[in-house]
Design a protein around this motif. Structure first.
Motif, PDB file in Angstrom:
ATOM      1  N   TYR A   1       0.840  -1.199   0.000  1.00 11.40           N
ATOM      2  CA  TYR A   1       0.000   0.000   0.000  1.00 11.40           C
ATOM      3  C   TYR A   1       0.872   1.245   0.000  1.00 11.40           C
ATOM      4  O   TYR A   1       1.882   1.320   0.709  1.00 11.40           O
ATOM      5  CB  TYR A   1      -0.938  -0.010   1.202  1.00 11.40           C
ATOM      6  N   ALA A   2       0.469   2.225  -0.803  1.00  6.89           N
ATOM      7  CA  ALA A   2       1.231   3.468  -0.917  1.00  6.89           C
ATOM      8  C   ALA A   2       0.276   4.626  -1.181  1.00  6.89           C
ATOM      9  O   ALA A   2      -0.833   4.430  -1.698  1.00  6.89           O
ATOM     10  CB  ALA A   2       2.255   3.363  -2.047  1.00  6.89           C
TER      11      ALA A   2
ATOM     12  N   PRO B   1      -3.876  16.114   0.381  1.00  7.43           N
ATOM     13  CA  PRO B   1      -5.297  15.749   0.428  1.00  7.43           C
ATOM     14  C   PRO B   1      -5.785  14.997  -0.797  1.00  7.43           C
ATOM     15  O   PRO B   1      -6.789  14.296  -0.726  1.00  7.43           O
ATOM     16  CB  PRO B   1      -6.010  17.113   0.547  1.00  7.43           C
ATOM     17  N   SER B   2      -5.097  15.121  -1.921  1.00  8.24           N
ATOM     18  CA  SER B   2      -5.532  14.449  -3.140  1.00  8.24           C
ATOM     19  C   SER B   2      -4.988  13.022  -3.241  1.00  8.24           C
ATOM     20  O   SER B   2      -5.365  12.272  -4.145  1.00  8.24           O
ATOM     21  CB  SER B   2      -5.105  15.238  -4.383  1.00  8.24           C
ATOM     22  N   SER B   3      -4.102  12.628  -2.336  1.00  7.99           N
ATOM     23  CA  SER B   3      -3.522  11.292  -2.359  1.00  7.99           C
ATOM     24  C   SER B   3      -4.398  10.317  -1.589  1.00  7.99           C
ATOM     25  O   SER B   3      -4.981  10.670  -0.556  1.00  7.99           O
ATOM     26  CB  SER B   3      -2.125  11.301  -1.748  1.00  7.99           C
ATOM     27  N   LYS B   4      -4.461   9.095  -2.081  1.00  5.86           N
ATOM     28  CA  LYS B   4      -5.230   8.048  -1.416  1.00  5.86           C
ATOM     29  C   LYS B   4      -4.358   6.811  -1.201  1.00  5.86           C
ATOM     30  O   LYS B   4      -3.433   6.544  -1.970  1.00  5.86           O
ATOM     31  CB  LYS B   4      -6.454   7.672  -2.257  1.00  5.86           C
ATOM     32  N   ILE B   5      -4.679   6.057  -0.168  1.00  2.73           N
ATOM     33  CA  ILE B   5      -4.009   4.782   0.073  1.00  2.73           C
ATOM     34  C   ILE B   5      -4.458   3.821  -1.025  1.00  2.73           C
ATOM     35  O   ILE B   5      -5.647   3.558  -1.195  1.00  2.73           O
ATOM     36  CB  ILE B   5      -4.369   4.224   1.456  1.00  2.73           C
ATOM     37  N   THR B   6      -3.503   3.296  -1.777  1.00  4.95           N
ATOM     38  CA  THR B   6      -3.788   2.546  -3.001  1.00  4.95           C
ATOM     39  C   THR B   6      -2.993   1.240  -3.013  1.00  4.95           C
ATOM     40  O   THR B   6      -1.829   1.217  -2.599  1.00  4.95           O
ATOM     41  CB  THR B   6      -3.414   3.399  -4.226  1.00  4.95           C
ATOM     42  N   PRO B   7      -3.602   0.137  -3.481  1.00  3.80           N
ATOM     43  CA  PRO B   7      -2.894  -1.151  -3.504  1.00  3.80           C
ATOM     44  C   PRO B   7      -2.046  -1.330  -4.764  1.00  3.80           C
ATOM     45  O   PRO B   7      -2.490  -1.012  -5.867  1.00  3.80           O
ATOM     46  CB  PRO B   7      -4.031  -2.166  -3.460  1.00  3.80           C
ATOM     47  N   PHE B   8      -0.861  -1.876  -4.573  1.00  2.00           N
ATOM     48  CA  PHE B   8       0.056  -2.135  -5.683  1.00  2.00           C
ATOM     49  C   PHE B   8       0.667  -3.525  -5.551  1.00  2.00           C
ATOM     50  O   PHE B   8       0.834  -4.053  -4.458  1.00  2.00           O
ATOM     51  CB  PHE B   8       1.209  -1.127  -5.705  1.00  2.00           C
ATOM     52  N   LYS B   9       1.005  -4.099  -6.682  1.00  2.00           N
ATOM     53  CA  LYS B   9       1.947  -5.206  -6.742  1.00  2.00           C
ATOM     54  C   LYS B   9       3.311  -4.607  -7.060  1.00  2.00           C
ATOM     55  O   LYS B   9       3.420  -3.743  -7.940  1.00  2.00           O
ATOM     56  CB  LYS B   9       1.583  -6.200  -7.848  1.00  2.00           C
ATOM     57  N   ILE B  10       4.344  -5.043  -6.360  1.00  2.08           N
ATOM     58  CA  ILE B  10       5.706  -4.627  -6.719  1.00  2.08           C
ATOM     59  C   ILE B  10       6.354  -5.770  -7.488  1.00  2.08           C
ATOM     60  O   ILE B  10       6.529  -6.873  -6.970  1.00  2.08           O
ATOM     61  CB  ILE B  10       6.541  -4.273  -5.484  1.00  2.08           C
ATOM     62  N   MET B  11       6.664  -5.498  -8.733  1.00  2.00           N
ATOM     63  CA  MET B  11       7.382  -6.457  -9.584  1.00  2.00           C
ATOM     64  C   MET B  11       8.874  -6.222  -9.389  1.00  2.00           C
ATOM     65  O   MET B  11       9.410  -5.175  -9.764  1.00  2.00           O
ATOM     66  CB  MET B  11       6.991  -6.243 -11.047  1.00  2.00           C
ATOM     67  N   LYS B  12       9.545  -7.206  -8.772  1.00  2.00           N
ATOM     68  CA  LYS B  12      10.961  -7.061  -8.476  1.00  2.00           C
ATOM     69  C   LYS B  12      11.788  -7.880  -9.461  1.00  2.00           C
ATOM     70  O   LYS B  12      11.326  -8.918  -9.931  1.00  2.00           O
ATOM     71  CB  LYS B  12      11.250  -7.524  -7.044  1.00  2.00           C
ATOM     72  N   GLY B  13      12.982  -7.406  -9.750  1.00  2.00           N
ATOM     73  CA  GLY B  13      13.816  -8.143 -10.680  1.00  2.00           C
ATOM     74  C   GLY B  13      15.236  -7.629 -10.731  1.00  2.00           C
ATOM     75  O   GLY B  13      15.638  -6.756  -9.956  1.00  2.00           O
TER      76      GLY B  13
ATOM     77  N   ILE C   1      -3.310  -2.877   6.426  1.00  2.00           N
ATOM     78  CA  ILE C   1      -2.611  -2.022   5.470  1.00  2.00           C
ATOM     79  C   ILE C   1      -1.353  -1.392   6.058  1.00  2.00           C
ATOM     80  O   ILE C   1      -0.654  -0.658   5.356  1.00  2.00           O
ATOM     81  CB  ILE C   1      -3.534  -0.926   4.895  1.00  2.00           C
ATOM     82  N   ASP C   2      -1.054  -1.663   7.342  1.00  2.00           N
ATOM     83  CA  ASP C   2       0.172  -1.207   8.000  1.00  2.00           C
ATOM     84  C   ASP C   2       0.224   0.320   8.070  1.00  2.00           C
ATOM     85  O   ASP C   2       0.881   0.986   7.263  1.00  2.00           O
ATOM     86  CB  ASP C   2       1.402  -1.753   7.277  1.00  2.00           C
ATOM     87  N   PHE C   3      -0.458   0.858   9.088  1.00  2.00           N
ATOM     88  CA  PHE C   3      -0.584   2.313   9.205  1.00  2.00           C
ATOM     89  C   PHE C   3       0.769   3.007   9.371  1.00  2.00           C
ATOM     90  O   PHE C   3       1.005   4.078   8.801  1.00  2.00           O
ATOM     91  CB  PHE C   3      -1.499   2.663  10.379  1.00  2.00           C
ATOM     92  N   LYS C   4       1.666   2.424  10.145  1.00  2.00           N
ATOM     93  CA  LYS C   4       2.958   3.089  10.363  1.00  2.00           C
ATOM     94  C   LYS C   4       3.755   3.189   9.069  1.00  2.00           C
ATOM     95  O   LYS C   4       4.435   4.195   8.823  1.00  2.00           O
ATOM     96  CB  LYS C   4       3.754   2.349  11.428  1.00  2.00           C
ATOM     97  N   ALA C   5       3.679   2.147   8.231  1.00  2.00           N
ATOM     98  CA  ALA C   5       4.389   2.196   6.956  1.00  2.00           C
ATOM     99  C   ALA C   5       3.850   3.306   6.061  1.00  2.00           C
ATOM    100  O   ALA C   5       4.572   3.821   5.192  1.00  2.00           O
ATOM    101  CB  ALA C   5       4.272   0.858   6.245  1.00  2.00           C
ATOM    102  N   LEU C   6       2.595   3.692   6.265  1.00  3.82           N
ATOM    103  CA  LEU C   6       1.979   4.762   5.477  1.00  3.82           C
ATOM    104  C   LEU C   6       2.197   6.144   6.087  1.00  3.82           C
ATOM    105  O   LEU C   6       1.730   7.141   5.536  1.00  3.82           O
ATOM    106  CB  LEU C   6       0.481   4.495   5.329  1.00  3.82           C
ATOM    107  N   GLY C   7       2.879   6.208   7.209  1.00  4.41           N
ATOM    108  CA  GLY C   7       3.218   7.496   7.800  1.00  4.41           C
ATOM    109  C   GLY C   7       2.393   7.891   9.002  1.00  4.41           C
ATOM    110  O   GLY C   7       2.622   8.963   9.586  1.00  4.41           O
ATOM    111  N   TYR C   8       1.431   7.057   9.396  1.00  5.45           N
ATOM    112  CA  TYR C   8       0.656   7.351  10.590  1.00  5.45           C
ATOM    113  C   TYR C   8       1.483   7.004  11.837  1.00  5.45           C
ATOM    114  O   TYR C   8       2.375   6.153  11.800  1.00  5.45           O
ATOM    115  CB  TYR C   8      -0.626   6.525  10.625  1.00  5.45           C
ATOM    116  N   GLU C   9       1.130   7.643  12.952  1.00  3.44           N
ATOM    117  CA  GLU C   9       1.771   7.298  14.218  1.00  3.44           C
ATOM    118  C   GLU C   9       1.375   5.889  14.651  1.00  3.44           C
ATOM    119  O   GLU C   9       2.114   5.198  15.339  1.00  3.44           O
ATOM    120  CB  GLU C   9       1.381   8.317  15.285  1.00  3.44           C
TER     121      GLU C   9
END
Length: 406
Positions: A196-197, A231-243, A374-382
């Motif tokens: 999530y980002a 304010p225009s940003s939303k928590i959004t799901p992603f796949k990370i393709m690593k290589g 969604i891991d709140f701390k990873a998203l910047g929340y306390e």
């Protein structure tokens, strides 16, 4: 891209891999042309299911399983028999929609196009809170709690390991190969939890010939733009393709290899000669970029936004699956005046049933009973916003668990 790509109904139209977009020689063009029709999941999928190297390779939420999915795989296609064009509206042959890895040149598509900014419409207390969440959370964050649940997707692709014809591929627990001499080493995953980002609709992308920091531990080829403070940003799901891919060790940009042989006399294609030097020299000449003659392998990440495989509403994440502070609650009186007529359990705890998904063969045992999903701390929340407050304000009722109770 010609007309038959989208309007073929026979399933026989195909392109020749080295033919610069021309149809394969064995295609009966007269037969195909006499059987054209509207686009379909099959005609769209003939390209898009294979985007990124094969079926479900990089597109974690697109695969041939969507030709005939059940509703738990994708509620739009499996539950309501949607065609791709239901959402990807076409005007003057311009088709709205795109992957997060490419710019939106013909228009964007959003869940809100059909469902509005306030999609929860029954008027209940839960709907009130869910509609407030829509200002901060992308729809698929809750409605697609896992991805690649219809078919495993590739999550790791190491090109530096390619070229070993003696290595025998091994099958993983999903039945997927861990190696191919042409393309290198792979890892696969079925039904993983997204990353999530914060995302404001824009992506930073590394373009061909663009300078990069080749000494960085990871180079993001695509990276969502967004911030908890925006304010225009939303928590959004992603796949990370690593290589692992190659960069020019002196020019500091990514290298384009020549892979597929043009003909029998081709002496530079990697898939024929297994010589990276020749493949890079030819490939960079084709794109008019200099190749210094030295290369380096680097780790890369690509963020792929998750758009499809939306689950039915009753399988969306529940309140307690994200908010750990609510897990032991029995009423709504943390925030509201106590009302014994309100079924708190039905409101807060009825969500994604990972036990049901396990019974259908999905690899989600590790997600059962998960909270802080969604891991709140990873998203910047306390921490949990119910305790610590949201992005722009603190909750007014007190100090969370320190609040006096009756």
């Amino acid at each position: 891209m010609d007309c038959l790509v989208c309007h073929d109904t026979t399933g026989t139209y195909k392109k020749a891999p080295p033919g610069a977009g021309m149809p394969a020689k064995d295609v009966d063009l007269k037969f195909v042309a006499q059987n054209v029709g509207h686009s379909s999941r099959a005609s769209c999928g003939s390209c898009h299911f294979n985007g990124g190297g094969g079926d479900a390779i990089k597109h974690a939420d697109l695969s041939r399983q969507l030709l005939t999915p059940d509703r738990n795989c994708d509620v739009h296609m499996g539950g309501y028999d949607f065609s791709c064009a239901e959402c990807h509206k076409t005007r003057n042959h311009k088709i709205a929609g795109r992957s997060s890895s490419v710019p939106a040149s013909e228009g964007a598509v959003s869940c809100r196009d059909c469902h509005s900014d306030t999609p929860h419409y029954c008027g209940s207390l839960l709907d009130h809170h869910l509609n407030k969440h829509c200002k901060t959370i992308d729809c698929n964050t809750c409605h697609s709690p896992v991805y690649a649940k219809c078919k495993p997707t590739k999550t790791w692709w190491d090109w530096s390991k390619a070229g070993d014809k003696k290595r025998k591929p091994k099958k993983d627990k999903y039945g997927q190969p861990d190696y191919h001499w042409k393309k290198g080493e792979f890892k696969w995953k079925e039904s993983p939890k997204p990353t999530y980002a914060w995302y404001d609709g824009y992506m930073e992308r590394v373009l061909m010939g663009q300078k990069v920091d080749i000494h960085a531990p990871v180079i993001n080829l695509t990276d969502p733009v967004g911030s908890i403070k925006d304010p225009s940003s939303k928590i959004t799901p992603f796949k990370i393709m690593k290589g692992v891919q190659a960069v020019d060790a002196e020019n500091d940009y990514f290298l384009i290899p020549h892979l597929f042989p043009r003909n029998k006399e081709d002496k530079t294609a990697y898939w024929k000669n297994l010589d990276w030097e020749k493949a890079f020299t030819d490939g960079m000449q084709a794109v008019n970029l200099d190749y210094s003659g030295t290369f380096k392998w680097v780790e890369t990440w690509m963020y792929w936004r998750l758009e499809h495989e939306v689950m039915p509403a009753n399988m969306a994440l529940s309140c307690v699956q994200c908010h750990e502070s609510l897990k032991e609650e029995k009423t709504c009186n943390r925030c509201h005046q106590d009302n014994r007529d309100v079924d708190f359990k039905a409101i807060a705890q009825k969500g994604t049933d990972f036990s049901f998904m396990m019974s259908k063969g999905r690899d989600v045992s590790h997600l059962k009973d998960t909270t802080d999903y969604i891991d709140f701390k990873a998203l910047g929340y306390e921490g949990d916003p119910i305790i610590h407050g949201g992005r722009f304000k603190k909750l007014p009722m007190g100090y969370g668990d320190k609040m006096p109770r009756e």
